[in-house]
Design an enzyme around this catalytic site. Structure first.
Site, PDB file in Angstrom:
ATOM      1  N   GLU A  10       0.809  -1.235   0.000  1.00  0.00           N
ATOM      2  CA  GLU A  10       0.000   0.000   0.000  1.00  0.00           C
ATOM      3  C   GLU A  10       0.837   1.278   0.000  1.00  0.00           C
ATOM      4  OE1 GLU A  10      -4.038  -1.295   2.264  1.00  0.00           O
ATOM      5  OE2 GLU A  10      -2.289  -1.166   3.555  1.00  0.00           O
TER       6      GLU A  10
HETATM    7  C1  ACM Z   1      -2.031  -5.379   4.219  1.00  0.00           C
HETATM    8  O1  ACM Z   1      -3.067  -5.873   4.679  1.00  0.00           O
HETATM    9  N1  ACM Z   1      -1.938  -4.080   4.002  1.00  0.00           N
HETATM   10  C2  ACM Z   1      -0.878  -6.208   3.874  1.00  0.00           C
END
Ligand code: ACM
Length: 524
Positions: free
Chosen positions: A340
């Site tokens: 992310e």
């Molecule tokens: C995640 O759940 N951001 C790896």
């Protein structure tokens, strides 16, 4: 003494057969202990179990005879403690091979077992219980099985002293996958050393061998780095909701690592970057690459932070962090996160992951990252953790990488069981106890089994802040993931598993685990 032992075991054997037949003839249900090894409630289910009837009587005369090897003797002491906790019996340990009756033997063998490191066998007859493996990890896994088949209740009427009857037969066992992990996010909310140890103890009972600690995120930095003290002074000072946060000193971290090692588990440290780095950048603002003024963050949004990936000083910082953690960490892996990074440009992200992979390797570790790392130019020795993107997982496969299976829709422990769950989120799915169990990591999303290192169940902590909330989300689902990681697909079956799970109550209650009483299970 020897003759009396023989006679005693004969009596036990005859009496058990008698009692069992009595039970059958009269068709009465009485609380005799099971004498059928096959119907023991072992989780994860072993590869092969042969029952022969009869049993081994554990009693005040039982001794443990162990091969003279430090790691095997450590395992023998672990068994001794657990037998005492469960029965009150003290079973002396010796290394004298002469004394060979009414004993538990811990044996090191070089042949006759599969090549997997944690393989073991248990042969149980009326006069001995022989646990064999090539190494201490195998013995330890066998001991976890043994703990599950030693009954809590003794029979006080069959011999002069109480006996705890372990059904006779043979167990041949080995794990399907070499990596069987859970993850705990100690960044969104901090969990104490004691909490983490309690979690390790329960996971190891179900043959987990890895606990991945998510040690940094936007909301908190949780491990002391001596060369960069503000990471914990500043970055560790809060958590989601504005609580006091916290961090592990290096000594405390080592204490966790050693405790895990004594349970044949490794700690996999994660420093999440280049995104999820607000706490680090608030501590040392030169790290920040998002061009904004930043401050401590106690909310739950993701994707807004990034390191400045084009500054050499950032890599000097990362080099120090990896060096200090690697020095505390016997695990072969270092997890760099990599998920992310929404405000890191794609080129910068690739540049970053490639550089950090080299740093990890220079410190003697193999890199693990969330599935996004497969978009960079990573080596096939690095490991991708599949959480969301099938495309990324396929890229990892195409690069010849190993993959840890943690699909959020199936394996995220922070997903709610259903809309009534007290804690958790549901952005990926609701995951009731049966859904958590009824999927196949060995052929999920067309990833071939040859590429799969194992399975891991991550527990993110946005909505949980203490051990009982942790346990509510983790258990019972983590017990099912243990079976998905250890047991082959042919040996797994929800109906059969559900019965075995229902019988875990005794252990979970004894360990004071605040598990969720899923209505799908007919709890004992
Ligand atoms: C995640 O759940 N951001 C790896």
């Amino acid at each position: 003494m020897k003759i009396s032992l023989v006679v005693k075991h004969l009596i036990v054997l005859l009496s058990i057969s008698f009692l069992v037949s009595c039970q059958t003839n009269n068709n009465r249900i009485i609380n005799f202990p099971a004498t059928d090894l096959q119907s023991e409630h072992i989780i994860p289910k072993p590869l092969k179990i042969h029952s022969v009837g009869g049993g081994f009587a554990l009693d005040e005369f039982t001794k443990i005879n162990c091969v003279e090897d430090k790691a095997f003797l450590d395992a023998a002491h672990f068994l001794q403690n657990k037998i005492e906790d469960k029965t009150g019996l003290i079973t002396p340990i010796n290394t004298n091979r002469e004394d060979a009756e009414g004993i538990i033997v811990i044996n090191k063998i070089s042949k006759g077992l599969n090549t997997k490191p944690e393989a073991y066998q248990i042969q149980i007859t009326s006069d001995s219980l022989i646990l064999s493996a090539k190494n201490a990890s195998g013995i330890f896994m066998g001991i976890q099985t043994l703990r599950q088949i030693i009954p809590r209740l003794s029979i006080d009427t069959l011999a002069n002293t109480p006996i705890w009857v372990i059904p006779s037969g043979k167990i041949i066992d080995e794990p399907q996958f070499e990596y069987r992990g859970a993850m705990l996010d100690v960044s969104r909310h901090f969990f104490s050393v004691e909490d983490v140890k309690k979690f390790i103890g329960v996971l190891s009972y179900y043959k987990y061998n890895a606990l991945h600690l998510h040690l940094s995120d936007d909301q908190g930095w949780r491990i002391e780095i001596k060369s960069w003290p503000k990471l914990t002074e500043v970055g560790g000072s809060t958590e989601v909701g504005g609580g006091p946060g916290g961090f592990y000193t290096q000594e405390q971290y080592s204490d966790i690592v050693n405790y895990a090692a004594s349970h044949h588990m490794m700690i996999v440290p994660e420093i999440d970057m280049p995104g999820h780095t607000n706490a680090a950048s608030v501590s040392y603002p030169f790290l920040n690459g998002n061009g904004k003024e930043i401050e401590l963050y106690t909310g739950t949004h993701v994707g807004f932070s990034t390191f400045d990936t084009r500054k050499d000083s950032v890599y000097q910082f990362i080099d120090d962090v990896i060096r200090e953690i690697a020095a505390l960490s016997p695990s072969p892996y270092f997890h760099i996160g990599g998920d992310e990074s929404h405000v890191t440009k794609k080129d910068d992200y690739i540049y970053f992951v490639n550089k950090v992979e080299k740093l990890v390797q220079q410190h003697g570790k193999q890199m693990i990252g969330w599935d996004e790392i497969a978009t960079a130019d990573v080596d096939n020795t690095s490991v991708a953790q599949f959480w969301r993107s099938k495309d990324n997982a396929q890229s990892a496969k195409d690069k010849g990488m190993k993959i840890i299976m943690s699909p959020a829709k199936k394996a995220y422990l922070d997903m709610q069981y259903d809309s009534l769950s007290k804690h958790g989120l549901h952005w990926a799915a609701y995951i009731p106890t049966d859904v958590a169990y009824n999927w196949s990591p060995e052929n999920y999303e067309e990833i071939p089994i040859e590429n799969i290192l194992g399975i891991e169940a991550p527990l993110w902590s946005e909505t949980i802040s203490n051990i009982s909330e942790l346990e509510y989300l983790a258990f019972p689902r983590a017990i099912g993931y243990a079976e998905l990681g250890w047991t082959t697909q042919e040996n797994r079956d929800w109906k059969n598993y559900k019965k075995r799970l229902a019988n875990q109550v005794e252990y979970l209650d004894e360990m004071n685990v605040h598990y969720y009483k899923s209505p799908l299970i007919d709890w004992k």
